[in-house]
Write a protein that holds these residues in place. Structure first.
Motif, PDB file in Angstrom:
ATOM      1  N   ASP A   1     -42.509  -0.411  14.044  1.00  9.73           N
ATOM      2  CA  ASP A   1     -41.600   0.676  13.924  1.00  9.73           C
ATOM      3  C   ASP A   1     -40.658   0.585  15.262  1.00  9.73           C
ATOM      4  O   ASP A   1     -39.357   0.798  15.365  1.00  9.73           O
ATOM      5  CB  ASP A   1     -42.123   1.872  13.899  1.00  9.73           C
TER       6      ASP A   1
ATOM      7  N   ALA B   1     -46.156   6.453  14.072  1.00  5.17           N
ATOM      8  CA  ALA B   1     -45.141   5.335  14.474  1.00  5.17           C
ATOM      9  C   ALA B   1     -46.181   4.019  14.712  1.00  5.17           C
ATOM     10  O   ALA B   1     -47.189   4.194  15.350  1.00  5.17           O
ATOM     11  CB  ALA B   1     -44.317   5.470  15.527  1.00  5.17           C
TER      12      ALA B   1
ATOM     13  N   SER C   1     -41.796  11.296  16.714  1.00  5.26           N
ATOM     14  CA  SER C   1     -42.711  10.864  15.430  1.00  5.26           C
ATOM     15  C   SER C   1     -44.106  10.767  15.906  1.00  5.26           C
ATOM     16  O   SER C   1     -44.347   9.821  16.762  1.00  5.26           O
ATOM     17  CB  SER C   1     -42.264   9.724  14.627  1.00  5.26           C
TER      18      SER C   1
ATOM     19  N   THR D   1     -35.812   9.820  18.777  1.00  2.53           N
ATOM     20  CA  THR D   1     -35.985   9.807  17.499  1.00  2.53           C
ATOM     21  C   THR D   1     -37.413   9.022  17.188  1.00  2.53           C
ATOM     22  O   THR D   1     -38.383   9.526  16.617  1.00  2.53           O
ATOM     23  CB  THR D   1     -35.099   8.883  16.619  1.00  2.53           C
ATOM     24  N   ILE D   2     -37.603   7.970  17.841  1.00  2.00           N
ATOM     25  CA  ILE D   2     -38.883   7.321  17.875  1.00  2.00           C
ATOM     26  C   ILE D   2     -40.089   8.086  18.385  1.00  2.00           C
ATOM     27  O   ILE D   2     -41.131   7.864  17.966  1.00  2.00           O
ATOM     28  CB  ILE D   2     -38.822   5.734  18.216  1.00  2.00           C
TER      29      ILE D   2
ATOM     30  N   THR E   1     -35.292   0.151   9.222  1.00  2.00           N
ATOM     31  CA  THR E   1     -34.996   1.633  10.028  1.00  2.00           C
ATOM     32  C   THR E   1     -34.333   1.554  11.298  1.00  2.00           C
ATOM     33  O   THR E   1     -33.322   2.276  11.360  1.00  2.00           O
ATOM     34  CB  THR E   1     -36.755   1.995  10.502  1.00  2.00           C
TER      35      THR E   1
ATOM     36  N   LEU F   1     -30.583   3.402  11.404  1.00  2.00           N
ATOM     37  CA  LEU F   1     -30.720   4.394  12.531  1.00  2.00           C
ATOM     38  C   LEU F   1     -29.413   3.857  13.558  1.00  2.00           C
ATOM     39  O   LEU F   1     -28.719   4.815  13.949  1.00  2.00           O
ATOM     40  CB  LEU F   1     -32.095   4.677  13.360  1.00  2.00           C
TER      41      LEU F   1
ATOM     42  N   GLN G   1     -40.371  11.109   8.861  1.00  2.00           N
ATOM     43  CA  GLN G   1     -40.840  11.140  10.263  1.00  2.00           C
ATOM     44  C   GLN G   1     -39.850  10.756  11.259  1.00  2.00           C
ATOM     45  O   GLN G   1     -39.974  11.380  12.242  1.00  2.00           O
ATOM     46  CB  GLN G   1     -42.117  10.590  10.347  1.00  2.00           C
ATOM     47  N   PHE G   2     -38.767  10.048  10.839  1.00  2.00           N
ATOM     48  CA  PHE G   2     -37.810   9.523  11.963  1.00  2.00           C
ATOM     49  C   PHE G   2     -36.417  10.524  11.785  1.00  2.00           C
ATOM     50  O   PHE G   2     -35.402  10.219  12.345  1.00  2.00           O
ATOM     51  CB  PHE G   2     -37.333   7.987  11.992  1.00  2.00           C
TER      52      PHE G   2
ATOM     53  N   SER H   1     -47.722   6.513  19.340  1.00  2.00           N
ATOM     54  CA  SER H   1     -47.194   8.056  19.432  1.00  2.00           C
ATOM     55  C   SER H   1     -48.224   8.577  20.396  1.00  2.00           C
ATOM     56  O   SER H   1     -49.172   8.204  20.886  1.00  2.00           O
ATOM     57  CB  SER H   1     -47.150   8.768  18.115  1.00  2.00           C
TER      58      SER H   1
ATOM     59  N   LYS I   1     -37.854   7.229   5.515  1.00  2.00           N
ATOM     60  CA  LYS I   1     -38.904   7.485   6.464  1.00  2.00           C
ATOM     61  C   LYS I   1     -38.716   8.776   7.209  1.00  2.00           C
ATOM     62  O   LYS I   1     -38.220   8.958   8.329  1.00  2.00           O
ATOM     63  CB  LYS I   1     -38.875   6.283   7.664  1.00  2.00           C
TER      64      LYS I   1
END
Length: 400
Positions: A326, A322, A319, A315-316, A166, A170, A196-197, A264, A194
């Motif tokens: 991650d 996470a 989501s 980005t992280i 990931t 990214l 969600q990212f 998160s 993934k």
């Protein structure tokens, strides 16, 4: 105008040797810890000679099912567990496969070797890819050493998860947006394994007018999905979407996998017994705020490293799904910020974030979320300082 790229730590010159020694010591400590846990029979292979279950089971067992001609069974938790058990892996509960069929294209390669060997190879390939992405972002061996010492590297290696992949996709994708827009788009397309990212990447690209990157990302995503469909058939997609409801219930609704593990805002609030509706509203508000900030920054003439760092951290944080592994991704915004060095005060914030990630999930605080918010604060402070400097240097046109 973009700022000049410098080695990280430009504001910490007199401490550079000490920083190097600390970072090197951390890397050695990680290696020693892995070797010790392996020797004790608590990682990779147990004292009885049987493999020790970790998250990597999900990928390895899914690959076995693909090789047997039953890719849709990868989303059947019982079938998945039976394959792992037959491989000598003792499992309590289930290690579900939670990825779209596009990721199934990779899993057969992982299943060609025995489980412990495959898990080591998975990290041995992923780690250099992650380090290459950091090199693309900032350059210099100092940054590479710092990335290797980032605490999430250990967390990801222990469980054999996807954090390296990931972060590599990214980080490299963002770094290549202006240099190699087509390749950047392809990397973003691959990152859809993934989804969600991927919430805020289109926001940044469209706000910044990077339409070529958008086009290549869309094409590569479609090509990847078409390849998976041709390889496995339409039923595999039905199996995937059917499994999503069970996974969402286990992780995001009922919390059977423990809300405290989610790094998160949503996960933190649910761990504090906040009702789901209120937690979703709070997390949604955060996503909207992040989207507005990213769009505004990418429409501005701010330095690219600041835009890149903002997109990576947003980005992280955007989501709801996470985990600690991650957070290898958190090294990416730090790499972009490190292009112009860190002041002593900023370095203290970076150390605090690293300590939080290294501590890992806690019962009453999402340490990874806290680390991400600290890095977001660095980005916001840099953006505010950049805006102030631009306003001070702007001069109105002379009157005629």
């Amino acid at each position: 105008m973009q700022s000049e790229t410098k080695e990280p730590g430009a504001g910490l010159g007199r401490y550079r040797r000490t920083i190097h020694l600390v970072l090197f010591g951390l890397v050695v400590a990680y290696a020693a810890l892995l070797a010790t846990t392996y020797a004790m029979g608590v990682w990779l292979v147990g004292k009885d000679g049987q493999p020790v279950a970790a998250d990597f089971v999900a990928f390895w067992a899914a690959g076995k099912l693909v090789l047997r001609g039953a890719p849709a069974a990868a989303y059947d938790w019982t079938a998945h567990k039976d394959v792992a058990t037959a491989g000598g892996i003792a499992i309590k509960g289930y290690f579900s496969f939670q990825y779209p069929p596009t990721f199934l294209l990779l899993t057969p390669l992982l299943a060609l070797a025995s489980y412990p060997v495959a898990m080591v190879l998975w990290s041995a390939v992923g780690l250099p890819l992650y380090l290459c992405a950091v090199r693309l972002a900032v350059g210099g061996w100092n940054a590479t050493l710092a990335a290797l010492a980032w605490p999430a590297v250990l967390w990801n290696t222990v469980v054999g998860q996807t954090g390296f992949l990931t972060a590599a996709l990214l980080g490299a994708g963002i770094a290549l947006i202006d240099r190699r827009p087509a390749l950047a788009g392809v990397l973003f397309g691959l990152l859809t394994y993934k989804p969600q990212f991927g919430l805020l990447i289109p926001v940044a690209l469209m706000a910044g007018g990077r339409w070529r990157v958008v086009a290549w990302a869309a094409l590569s995503t479609a090509a990847l999905a078409a390849t998976a469909t041709l390889a496995f058939g339409i039923p595999v997609w039905s199996a995937f979407f059917d499994s999503i409801a069970r996974i969402n219930d286990a992780i995001l609704t009922s919390g059977r996998t423990d809300f405290g593990k989610l790094q998160s805002l949503y996960g933190f609030l649910r761990a504090q017994d906040v009702p789901a509706r209120a937690a979703w509203m709070a997390h949604g508000t955060l996503v909207v705020a992040l989207a507005i900030g990213v769009a505004r920054l990418w429409r501005s003439d701010a330095a690219f490293d600041l835009k890149a760092a903002a997109l990576a951290i947003a980005t992280i944080l955007a989501s709801p799904y996470a985990f600690i592994y991650d957070l290898v991704v958190l090294a990416i915004p730090l790499a972009f910020l490190g292009r112009t060095g860190f002041s002593p005060r900023e370095a203290a914030v970076v150390v605090a974030a690293a300590l939080l990630v290294g501590w890992g999930p806690a019962d009453h605080i999402a340490t990874g979320l806290a680390a991400g918010l600290l890095i977001l604060a660095l980005v916001i402070a840099r953006a505010a300082r950049s805006e102030t400097l631009r306003s001070r240097t702007w001069q109105p046109a002379p009157e005629r």
